[in-house]
Design a protein around this motif. Sequence first.
Motif, PDB file in Angstrom:
ATOM      1  N   TYR A 194     -41.040  14.602   7.235  1.00  0.00           N
ATOM      2  CA  TYR A 194     -40.490  14.286   8.865  1.00  0.00           C
ATOM      3  C   TYR A 194     -41.550  14.944   9.766  1.00  0.00           C
ATOM      4  CZ  TYR A 194     -36.611  13.661  12.169  1.00  0.00           C
ATOM      5  OH  TYR A 194     -36.011  13.266  13.064  1.00  0.00           O
ATOM      6  N   GLN A 195     -41.829  14.482  10.955  1.00  0.00           N
ATOM      7  CA  GLN A 195     -42.645  15.073  11.766  1.00  0.00           C
ATOM      8  C   GLN A 195     -42.127  16.218  12.387  1.00  0.00           C
ATOM      9  OE1 GLN A 195     -44.109  12.305  14.670  1.00  0.00           O
ATOM     10  NE2 GLN A 195     -45.371  13.662  15.871  1.00  0.00           N
ATOM     11  N   LEU A 196     -43.186  17.128  12.270  1.00  0.00           N
ATOM     12  CA  LEU A 196     -42.562  18.571  13.173  1.00  0.00           C
ATOM     13  C   LEU A 196     -43.411  18.475  14.384  1.00  0.00           C
ATOM     14  CD1 LEU A 196     -41.496  21.364  12.833  1.00  0.00           C
ATOM     15  CD2 LEU A 196     -43.748  22.183  11.748  1.00  0.00           C
ATOM     16  N   GLN A 197     -42.577  19.081  15.392  1.00  0.00           N
ATOM     17  CA  GLN A 197     -43.136  19.255  16.736  1.00  0.00           C
ATOM     18  C   GLN A 197     -43.895  20.477  16.833  1.00  0.00           C
ATOM     19  OE1 GLN A 197     -43.171  16.623  18.799  1.00  0.00           O
ATOM     20  NE2 GLN A 197     -42.329  15.540  17.032  1.00  0.00           N
ATOM     21  N   PRO A 198     -44.903  21.073  17.087  1.00  0.00           N
ATOM     22  CA  PRO A 198     -45.494  22.123  17.227  1.00  0.00           C
ATOM     23  C   PRO A 198     -45.146  23.044  18.527  1.00  0.00           C
ATOM     24  CG  PRO A 198     -47.023  20.601  17.662  1.00  0.00           C
ATOM     25  CD  PRO A 198     -45.892  19.848  17.201  1.00  0.00           C
ATOM     26  N   PRO A 199     -45.502  24.284  18.603  1.00  0.00           N
ATOM     27  CA  PRO A 199     -45.287  24.997  19.831  1.00  0.00           C
ATOM     28  C   PRO A 199     -46.291  24.619  20.976  1.00  0.00           C
ATOM     29  CG  PRO A 199     -46.131  26.337  18.353  1.00  0.00           C
ATOM     30  CD  PRO A 199     -45.701  25.099  17.712  1.00  0.00           C
ATOM     31  N   ALA A 200     -45.816  24.370  22.265  1.00  0.00           N
ATOM     32  CA  ALA A 200     -47.127  24.183  23.331  1.00  0.00           C
ATOM     33  C   ALA A 200     -48.216  25.290  23.132  1.00  0.00           C
ATOM     34  CB  ALA A 200     -46.310  24.028  24.494  1.00  0.00           C
ATOM     35  N   PRO A 201     -49.435  25.030  23.129  1.00  0.00           N
ATOM     36  CA  PRO A 201     -50.334  26.076  23.282  1.00  0.00           C
ATOM     37  C   PRO A 201     -50.166  26.897  24.796  1.00  0.00           C
ATOM     38  CG  PRO A 201     -51.351  24.085  23.585  1.00  0.00           C
ATOM     39  CD  PRO A 201     -50.070  23.845  23.244  1.00  0.00           C
ATOM     40  N   GLN A 202     -50.431  28.319  24.521  1.00  0.00           N
ATOM     41  CA  GLN A 202     -50.358  29.030  25.976  1.00  0.00           C
ATOM     42  C   GLN A 202     -51.284  28.376  27.148  1.00  0.00           C
ATOM     43  OE1 GLN A 202     -48.287  31.724  25.947  1.00  0.00           O
ATOM     44  NE2 GLN A 202     -48.664  31.833  28.069  1.00  0.00           N
ATOM     45  N   SER A 203     -52.306  27.922  26.545  1.00  0.00           N
ATOM     46  CA  SER A 203     -52.985  27.541  27.926  1.00  0.00           C
ATOM     47  C   SER A 203     -52.676  26.290  28.506  1.00  0.00           C
ATOM     48  CB  SER A 203     -54.700  27.036  27.329  1.00  0.00           C
ATOM     49  OG  SER A 203     -54.371  26.297  26.212  1.00  0.00           O
ATOM     50  N   SER A 204     -51.887  25.387  27.491  1.00  0.00           N
ATOM     51  CA  SER A 204     -51.225  24.278  28.077  1.00  0.00           C
ATOM     52  C   SER A 204     -50.143  24.808  29.037  1.00  0.00           C
ATOM     53  CB  SER A 204     -50.685  23.441  27.093  1.00  0.00           C
ATOM     54  OG  SER A 204     -52.028  23.124  26.554  1.00  0.00           O
ATOM     55  N   ARG A 205     -49.214  25.738  28.578  1.00  0.00           N
ATOM     56  CA  ARG A 205     -47.957  26.327  29.318  1.00  0.00           C
ATOM     57  C   ARG A 205     -48.579  26.732  30.643  1.00  0.00           C
ATOM     58  NH1 ARG A 205     -46.626  28.693  24.106  1.00  0.00           N
ATOM     59  NH2 ARG A 205     -46.607  30.664  25.207  1.00  0.00           N
ATOM     60  N   ASP A 206     -49.542  27.574  30.545  1.00  0.00           N
ATOM     61  CA  ASP A 206     -50.118  28.453  31.898  1.00  0.00           C
ATOM     62  C   ASP A 206     -50.386  27.218  33.039  1.00  0.00           C
ATOM     63  OD1 ASP A 206     -49.253  30.669  30.804  1.00  0.00           O
ATOM     64  OD2 ASP A 206     -51.492  31.177  30.128  1.00  0.00           O
ATOM     65  N   SER A 207     -51.529  26.441  32.478  1.00  0.00           N
ATOM     66  CA  SER A 207     -51.919  25.262  33.319  1.00  0.00           C
ATOM     67  C   SER A 207     -50.988  24.064  33.837  1.00  0.00           C
ATOM     68  CB  SER A 207     -53.338  24.846  32.917  1.00  0.00           C
ATOM     69  OG  SER A 207     -52.971  24.268  31.557  1.00  0.00           O
ATOM     70  N   GLN A 208     -49.994  23.837  32.907  1.00  0.00           N
ATOM     71  CA  GLN A 208     -49.251  22.535  33.069  1.00  0.00           C
ATOM     72  C   GLN A 208     -47.818  23.091  32.904  1.00  0.00           C
ATOM     73  OE1 GLN A 208     -50.137  19.816  30.303  1.00  0.00           O
ATOM     74  NE2 GLN A 208     -52.477  19.886  30.709  1.00  0.00           N
ATOM     75  N   SER A 209     -47.352  24.134  33.559  1.00  0.00           N
ATOM     76  CA  SER A 209     -45.953  24.746  33.583  1.00  0.00           C
ATOM     77  C   SER A 209     -44.903  23.879  34.105  1.00  0.00           C
ATOM     78  CB  SER A 209     -45.877  26.121  34.174  1.00  0.00           C
ATOM     79  OG  SER A 209     -44.526  26.495  34.202  1.00  0.00           O
ATOM     80  N   SER A 210     -45.557  23.444  35.510  1.00  0.00           N
ATOM     81  CA  SER A 210     -44.452  22.505  36.295  1.00  0.00           C
ATOM     82  C   SER A 210     -44.450  21.209  35.820  1.00  0.00           C
ATOM     83  CB  SER A 210     -45.149  22.470  37.662  1.00  0.00           C
ATOM     84  OG  SER A 210     -46.389  21.809  37.552  1.00  0.00           O
ATOM     85  N   SER A 211     -45.396  20.638  35.233  1.00  0.00           N
ATOM     86  CA  SER A 211     -45.389  19.188  34.589  1.00  0.00           C
ATOM     87  C   SER A 211     -44.533  19.153  33.178  1.00  0.00           C
ATOM     88  CB  SER A 211     -46.837  18.759  34.298  1.00  0.00           C
ATOM     89  OG  SER A 211     -47.373  19.454  33.411  1.00  0.00           O
ATOM     90  N   SER A 212     -44.644  20.558  32.438  1.00  0.00           N
ATOM     91  CA  SER A 212     -43.915  20.613  31.287  1.00  0.00           C
ATOM     92  C   SER A 212     -42.663  20.620  31.731  1.00  0.00           C
ATOM     93  CB  SER A 212     -44.503  21.787  30.556  1.00  0.00           C
ATOM     94  OG  SER A 212     -45.857  21.711  30.104  1.00  0.00           O
ATOM     95  N   LYS A 213     -42.226  21.309  32.616  1.00  0.00           N
ATOM     96  CA  LYS A 213     -40.700  21.561  33.034  1.00  0.00           C
ATOM     97  C   LYS A 213     -40.119  20.349  33.209  1.00  0.00           C
ATOM     98  CE  LYS A 213     -40.522  26.272  34.481  1.00  0.00           C
ATOM     99  NZ  LYS A 213     -40.145  27.412  35.749  1.00  0.00           N
ATOM    100  N   GLN A 214     -40.691  19.436  34.188  1.00  0.00           N
ATOM    101  CA  GLN A 214     -40.363  18.239  34.560  1.00  0.00           C
ATOM    102  C   GLN A 214     -40.286  17.329  33.437  1.00  0.00           C
ATOM    103  OE1 GLN A 214     -43.103  16.867  37.376  1.00  0.00           O
ATOM    104  NE2 GLN A 214     -42.529  18.369  39.083  1.00  0.00           N
ATOM    105  N   LYS A 215     -41.202  17.398  32.628  1.00  0.00           N
ATOM    106  CA  LYS A 215     -41.024  16.372  31.364  1.00  0.00           C
ATOM    107  C   LYS A 215     -39.879  16.836  30.319  1.00  0.00           C
ATOM    108  CE  LYS A 215     -43.698  14.702  27.295  1.00  0.00           C
ATOM    109  NZ  LYS A 215     -44.940  15.092  26.766  1.00  0.00           N
TER     110      LYS A 215
END
Length: 628
Positions: free
Chosen positions: A555-576
């Motif tokens: 089965y495909q595992l969904q990895p955690p979002a990297p810290q850099s991505s969370r910091d730079s794309q926080s708003s887009s991640s929330k919307q998604k």
Amino acid sequence: MFDGYDSCSEDTSSSSSSDESEEEVAPLPSSLPIIKNNGQVYTYPDGKSGMATCEMCGMVGVRDAFYSKTKRFCSVSCSRSYSSNSKKASILARLQGKPPTKKSKVLQKQPLVAKLAAYAQYQATLQNQAKTKAAVPVEGFSWGNYINSNSFTAAPVTCFKHAPMGTCWGDIAEGVRVEVPNTDCSLPTKVFWIAGIVKLAGYNALLRYEGFENDSSLDFWCNICGSDIHPVGWCATSGKPLVPPRTIQHKYTNWKAFLVKRLTGAKTLPPDFSQKVSESMQYPFKTSMRVEVVDKTHLCRTRVAVVESVIGGRLRLVYEESEDKTDDFWCHMYSPLIHHIGWSRSIGHRFKRSDITKKQDGHFDAPPHLFMKVKEVDAAGEWFKEGMKLEAIDPLNLSAICVATIRKVLADGYLMIGIDGSEAADGSDWFCYHATSPSIFPVGFCEINMIELTPPRGYAKLPFKWFDYLRETDSIAAPVKLFNKEVPNHGFHVGMKLEAVDLMEPRLVCVATVTRIIHRLLRIHFDGWEDEYDQWVDCESPDLYPVGWCQLTGYQLQPPAPQSSRDSQSSSSKQKKKAKSQQYKGHKKMTSFQLKEELLDGEEYSFLQGTSDHESNGSASYYIKQEP
């Protein structure tokens, strides 16, 4: 590397001085097989000459290691015994499939060792000459690196009774020895060596080759249920060669003596371990089976769906009316959301009739015995009634426990529940919980366990107080004694890692962490996402899995979002994330309230303090009624 190895005796005096300083093997749980002090489990390879069978004792070994020019016997004693009076009996025993005799303990010869060392050196030279470019690392999430770099711990396999090997994991623990492929070797054929478990993380084990002592330079992670992991002795019975890693091949002059000392009294996997793994991954649900499953667009009813695929016990169900097979729903085969055909009618649950008048070719109803059985209840005496108040996990927002009302009492202990202040006029968002469900709680559960309770939407009298609310709505609380207060000895602890289904998008299995434990209730946090997307899940939920489950089942595992991505794309991640979950929790909100103990329905209760976040198990009741 085997200079000084005595091929004709079990005397270990020829081992190197470092042999003498070996530490004793620590005792392990007794249910695993113990490795015996005999030569039957060790064979050392030529790597190219093939195998031979001793005509006297039946031992299988490397051909070049056998005695005499014709390579007919494994040792001098077998050669001499061949013409003795025991020849006939020994050959008969071998033909009857009996184990080899004690005479066949030693198979290795010194010339073979010299040849192996020379050949390994030759192969290493060729490999160095052939290196023209560095290997490109494979990108992707690695549980081993994730755990090592953060010193995480993982929930043990025994916490997941529904998962493969969950009920027969036994005493597999640190120190257990296994036979694994030797990747530190230049031989052209696949060879093996013995390794010990240094650390366990679910199905994954950090292994260290025997002989490396405290050197972790070649430690590696692997799935202990993988096809290349075997109990000690497997190589001997399968005719596979054992070769020490190239890095330490000159460390000992007598590898056999070293192994005998290290392995005597140690534990290994059960001989039938791989068979048990295979059996535990056989699933009774088959494609084309028809079931009744919750309608994901109207939780108050069920629909007919067909099993499209089965992966690790998880079912991809396609609703029967879906012509292009895109209208689907994922759940585990033990999920409380699926039932046999006819279940809805039998208990009085709403059901959407299919436009298809007859079964499609090849489709057939799943037998009722395949589905998870619920605990029988006695509704003849005091029982749940329509209008009673309680607290319940909101299936449209699993991070919230809300004020709720029993809207309808069905047969066999099932209840239709509605979230106060958020219900549709037609009741289309009511949902079905069984009376024994761990997702419904007595009034006051959140208060005593210091959990935020979500009040009815639009309720203005804050902070929320149950006593006032019951009086204002002219309602009563469901009796405490009717709720399920059983707390199993689940074994979870705060901070443990696992793989968990995102129930807002149930096709996804994600890297997750247990962040709170309240009796049998677990707060699951998805690594890399904000806390508002945490979910309350029961400790026995079939949507929780050990670390390594995805790798084991494919089965495909969904990895955690990297810290850099969370910091730079926080708003887009929330919307998604919010867009993904809009179908389930768009209209809900959570507010924190400070609650106080009140009198409920004219009866007096004393509240027991709930299990703290640092405790994992217990059998205490949620509430105890005080006798007058």
